[in-house]
Motif scaffolding. Structure first.
Motif, PDB file in Angstrom:
ATOM      1  N   UNK A 115      45.630  50.169  46.056  1.00 51.21           N
ATOM      2  CA  UNK A 115      45.510  48.890  46.764  1.00 51.21           C
ATOM      3  C   UNK A 115      45.421  47.726  45.782  1.00 51.21           C
ATOM      4  N   UNK A 116      44.733  47.946  44.671  1.00 50.89           N
ATOM      5  CA  UNK A 116      44.625  46.880  43.673  1.00 50.89           C
ATOM      6  C   UNK A 116      45.642  47.035  42.546  1.00 50.89           C
ATOM      7  N   UNK A 117      46.459  48.074  42.633  1.00 51.45           N
ATOM      8  CA  UNK A 117      47.437  48.384  41.585  1.00 51.45           C
ATOM      9  C   UNK A 117      46.788  48.418  40.196  1.00 51.45           C
TER      10      UNK A 117
ATOM     11  N   UNK B 119      48.447  41.774  28.301  1.00 46.94           N
ATOM     12  CA  UNK B 119      48.739  41.261  29.646  1.00 46.94           C
ATOM     13  C   UNK B 119      48.511  42.305  30.737  1.00 46.94           C
TER      14      UNK B 119
ATOM     15  N   UNK C 142      43.206  44.728  32.371  1.00 45.63           N
ATOM     16  CA  UNK C 142      42.399  43.886  33.255  1.00 45.63           C
ATOM     17  C   UNK C 142      40.915  43.977  32.905  1.00 45.63           C
TER      18      UNK C 142
ATOM     19  N   UNK D  26      35.749  41.950  32.045  1.00 44.51           N
ATOM     20  CA  UNK D  26      36.811  41.935  33.051  1.00 44.51           C
ATOM     21  C   UNK D  26      36.536  42.963  34.133  1.00 44.51           C
TER      22      UNK D  26
ATOM     23  N   UNK E 114      38.616  44.868  37.891  1.00 45.38           N
ATOM     24  CA  UNK E 114      39.858  45.030  38.654  1.00 45.38           C
ATOM     25  C   UNK E 114      40.423  43.701  39.114  1.00 45.38           C
ATOM     26  N   UNK E 115      39.703  42.626  38.841  1.00 47.12           N
ATOM     27  CA  UNK E 115      40.127  41.331  39.366  1.00 47.12           C
ATOM     28  C   UNK E 115      41.366  40.806  38.643  1.00 47.12           C
ATOM     29  N   UNK E 116      42.133  39.995  39.365  1.00 45.55           N
ATOM     30  CA  UNK E 116      43.398  39.473  38.858  1.00 45.55           C
ATOM     31  C   UNK E 116      43.177  38.216  38.016  1.00 45.55           C
ATOM     32  N   UNK E 117      42.189  37.422  38.406  1.00 37.32           N
ATOM     33  CA  UNK E 117      41.873  36.199  37.676  1.00 37.32           C
ATOM     34  C   UNK E 117      40.455  36.294  37.142  1.00 37.32           C
ATOM     35  N   UNK E 118      40.163  35.555  36.084  1.00 32.03           N
ATOM     36  CA  UNK E 118      38.817  35.605  35.533  1.00 32.03           C
ATOM     37  C   UNK E 118      38.570  34.394  34.648  1.00 32.03           C
ATOM     38  N   UNK E 119      37.659  33.532  35.072  1.00 34.16           N
ATOM     39  CA  UNK E 119      37.214  32.434  34.206  1.00 34.16           C
ATOM     40  C   UNK E 119      35.701  32.469  34.095  1.00 34.16           C
ATOM     41  N   UNK E 120      35.165  33.672  33.920  1.00 31.10           N
ATOM     42  CA  UNK E 120      33.716  33.885  33.910  1.00 31.10           C
ATOM     43  C   UNK E 120      33.214  34.063  32.481  1.00 31.10           C
TER      44      UNK E 120
ATOM     45  N   UNK F 129      45.515  37.095  44.935  1.00 36.71           N
ATOM     46  CA  UNK F 129      44.898  37.451  43.657  1.00 36.71           C
ATOM     47  C   UNK F 129      43.385  37.619  43.768  1.00 36.71           C
TER      48      UNK F 129
ATOM     49  N   UNK G  88      33.528  33.618  38.517  1.00 37.40           N
ATOM     50  CA  UNK G  88      34.567  32.595  38.644  1.00 37.40           C
ATOM     51  C   UNK G  88      35.960  33.129  38.396  1.00 37.40           C
ATOM     52  N   UNK G  89      36.843  32.813  39.318  1.00 37.64           N
ATOM     53  CA  UNK G  89      38.245  33.184  39.153  1.00 37.64           C
ATOM     54  C   UNK G  89      39.041  32.168  38.385  1.00 37.64           C
TER      55      UNK G  89
ATOM     56  N   UNK H  68      32.461  28.287  34.531  1.00 41.34           N
ATOM     57  CA  UNK H  68      31.010  28.415  34.656  1.00 41.34           C
ATOM     58  C   UNK H  68      30.345  27.058  34.432  1.00 41.34           C
TER      59      UNK H  68
ATOM     60  N   UNK I 165      26.137  33.603  36.113  1.00 40.98           N
ATOM     61  CA  UNK I 165      26.767  34.374  35.035  1.00 40.98           C
ATOM     62  C   UNK I 165      25.714  35.247  34.336  1.00 40.98           C
TER      63      UNK I 165
END
Lengths: 471, 471
Positions: A113-115, A171, A174, A189, A191-197, B386, B426-427, B431, B439
């Motif tokens: 489901x999350x590839x 790339x 994940x 990281x 399973x998430x596609x985006x991450x700015x944490x 995403x 955060x995606x 933060x 976080x």
């Protein structure tokens, strides 16, 4: 604040060996003459040294306990996969403990489901490719050395042939579970596609050649498997014409999956090595292209446009390989180039520069001219589509002293040229032990000091894979 | 080695102001009442503070000299773009110098052979999109806020809507020129496609929210512009059915460029805000999908397959927008959601979690239920494809004390839920100042200590954008 490296390591003693045997059992700890020669070197790094102990680990917890112990006692540690590196990254130049991760080789989870695919670090690239294709999925990174472990592959960020269309290993990572030099375990990281944490620890671990942490689990991004793929083998009257065609292909809207270049000498070596004929060996230079997609029509329209570009630029012909058998004939040869070239000489070393794609022709011409200038055999092939060249310098019958001198002169000239062309020292093989000098030359003091600070941010006692990359 | 943060900053005095005016001229240095209110806050961070001086810079050299001076004198510095952030990243919580980079806004070079665009940090996202499209090229990252600067965008690694197919901003940054906190200038990466030349400084700068260095130039990766794009607006009887369709689309081989979800309340708010009708507002929930490619046939075959999946999963209809006009009607509404929701209330704050794609439905259900549980209005929309959700909590007529309490309770519950679902804080918004607590809760001490060590590796005096991310 000036940070400096520890170089005062504790020598492994009986007490340390007892700790390891109590933790892992007698049969997973090797010392002295029981250590296989393989663990003293990699495939090509020109450096060898035995660790004081090799330990086979099975779990993250074991790795964590060993690191915590080593950290407390200031013992150097090196993690190791298949040992297929080319720059000495996995050679324990300070001795100490080598953690062999090849038995942590389970595919943990396929999440359709999350590839994503979650794997332990010792799974081989060829196993990943097969497993996901059996599930109609696709893991695009495709380095030439399929028996590399995924842990080692992530550590060098080796990108392989499909980078033109799909990008490099980083790339497709994940998330990572990492044991830090102090033994603490973190997950970066997920399973998430985006991450700015926060700072992207995952991205700095990728390509850090085992100096910042030991990867004990990886979550990889997958794609749906393209339904069809074809290859084009395109002969050109000379290499310059072949390579000068590449920027024109890149600019077209028909992006190939891979664009490799090769010269006749290397093809002849591969024919000899494999005992199999290549589909054509009558021309001086070739481009080998692949296209993938989900419909025959789409691929046809893509490759027809690119074939036309090649012919306009002086290609002599365009051979289409659309059956598995014909593709196999071409790509098995391509896969054997390194070994084939190696078999023609006594010893060799390599230069893995990456230059902007429109500078590939100039760099390859430079290496060809260098053969005459330095009176030495040089063979090159590689990824014309992403600017990453693999240039092999062959020792043949040179004496050790002549070889050392000449290799150093050739390397100096090549890395200087690469820098002139806005290239970098390594496209995918890394810096390890062998290429540090050239990295220092390229980046200078300020940049290298920053890298050293980063190393010490992860590893204040400098115990994890010391003597590599920025040291 | 225990590293600790400096908190003893020098207060800007006349001598410092004189240094800045001597360097930049009187008309590019602002102090006291001459500082525009905009520079004291961002779009939504819930924190405000004036810098002691705002300086407009024009060159890397100026930035370098200011940083070197600030470093020597231990003066805090914050870099700033358009100030469109949502978590207080660019607010100078310790005062000091604010370097306004919006006038470093030149497009430096379009390299059509290497498909790269070199820009200064102050170029706006909308300017980049327009410029490259005029050259038949494509820069895929597409955050909702088109008036953000590229420097700010790289600093948060905001990914935008097309991440489903194309990845996030980091994936399109090939090289960065960065001024380090000590004033030294480095170049990380370059025009090259692959890079394994030491630790990836480029990747750790991306998403570091201006705390590790100031980006003064960026080399971006471009793609050929897809020839065609269409959008599908797909009404569903309820949100759960809509979102549960997404993993099935992801698994198909027809990957859309974007998959957004939206609910009727948000559409109504956008209609009111824009004074324009949305093509349909009769259903409870919608998916908005785009497809791009180079041939009508390819796109048609892709979207027909996805349309069928949607109908099988309970979609009420499928509206195809294949003209520019119809696409504009849908996407201008989507682009106005944030402002439209903001206009319906007195104040709001947001939660930008990212969860694995198959957990989106569960998280959105949780936020809907939270409206009743906490008796507060909550609106959400975002990137179903995403897993990155934008959830807005609205103050309406709550008193300051009630609002602070309720917001804190709602945030606590949401970030806890996100963590349960293997999500992250955060995606794409970062933060900054506002989300540090969450976080810390998510990562725990070991991980945060590592981030702090990395911060100090770049910035031993902790003068660059202090008080953010990991502090």
């Amino acid at each position: 604040m000036e940070l400096t490296y520890t170089k005062q390591y504790k020598k492994l003693d009986d007490k340390d060996i007892k700790f390891l045997k109590d933790l892992l059992g007698e049969d997973r700890v090797f010392t002295g003459k029981d250590i296989n020669d393989d663990f003293s070197h990699d495939e090509l790094g020109g450096v060898s040294k035995y660790p004081d102990a090799v330990v086979n680990v099975l779990t993250t917890e074991e790795v964590s306990k060993i690191m915590a112990y080593a950290y407390e006692n200031t013992i150097p540690v090196v993690g190791r996969g298949s040992g297929t590196g080319l720059v000495g990254s996995s050679v324990p130049v300070e001795g100490g403990i080598m953690i062999n991760l090849t038995q942590m080789n389970k595919i943990v989870e396929l999440d359709e489901e999350n590839l994503t695919l979650t794997v332990e670090p010792g799974v081989l690239l060829m196993e990943i490719a097969k497993f996901v294709e059996d599930h109609d999925l696709f893991y695009p990174p495709d380095p030439g050395e399929k028996s590399a472990t995924i842990g080692g592959n992530i550590s060098t960020n080796a990108g392989g042939m499909r980078a033109v269309k799909y990008g490099v290993t980083r790339d497709y990572v994940r998330g990572l579970e990492v044991v830090l030099p102090n033994g603490k375990v973190i997950e970066a990281g997920g399973k998430v596609v985006k991450n700015s944490s926060g700072y992207s620890i995952k991205d700095i671990i990728c390509g850090s050649e085992g100096t910042l942490g030991i990867i004990t689990k990886a979550i990889l991004k997958l794609l749906p498997l393209p339904k069809k793929a074809i290859s084009l083998l395109v002969p050109f009257p000379n290499l310059e014409k072949a390579i000068n065609t590449v920027p024109k292909i890149i600019k077209s809207k028909s992006i190939p999956t891979a664009i490799e270049f090769m010269q006749r000498e290397v093809i002849l070596a591969a024919e000899e090595f494999l005992g199999k004929k290549f589909p054509d060996n009558s021309s001086d230079a070739y481009l080998l292209l692949t296209f993938d997609g989900n419909s025959k029509e789409q691929i046809e329209s893509d490759y027809e446009k690119v074939a036309d570009i090649c012919l306009e630029e002086g290609a002599l012909d365009v051979y289409i390989s659309d059956t598995d058998e014909r593709k196999e004939a071409v790509w098995s040869a391509r896969g054997a180039f390194l070994e084939a070239v190696k078999a023609t000489t006594t010893e060799m070393d390599e230069c893995d520069v990456v230059v902007p794609r429109n500078k590939v022709a100039e760099f390859v011409k430079f290496t060809n001219d260098a053969q005459k200038q330095f009176n030495i055999r040089i063979r090159s092939f590689g990824h014309a589509g992403d600017g990453n060249l693999h240039v092999y310098i062959l020792r043949d019958d040179l004496s050790k002293a002549e070889w050392d001198k000449k290799l150093s002169d050739v390397f100096d000239a090549m890395y200087k040229k690469s820098q002139e062309l806005d290239g970098l020292v390594s496209g995918e093989h890394g810096i390890g032990y062998a290429k540090r000098k050239y990295l220092f030359r390229q980046y200078g003091n300020d940049y290298m000091q920053l890298m050293k600070n980063i190393k010490l941010a992860f590893d204040p006692k400098n115990i994890l894979n010391p003597g590599k990359v920025c040291e």
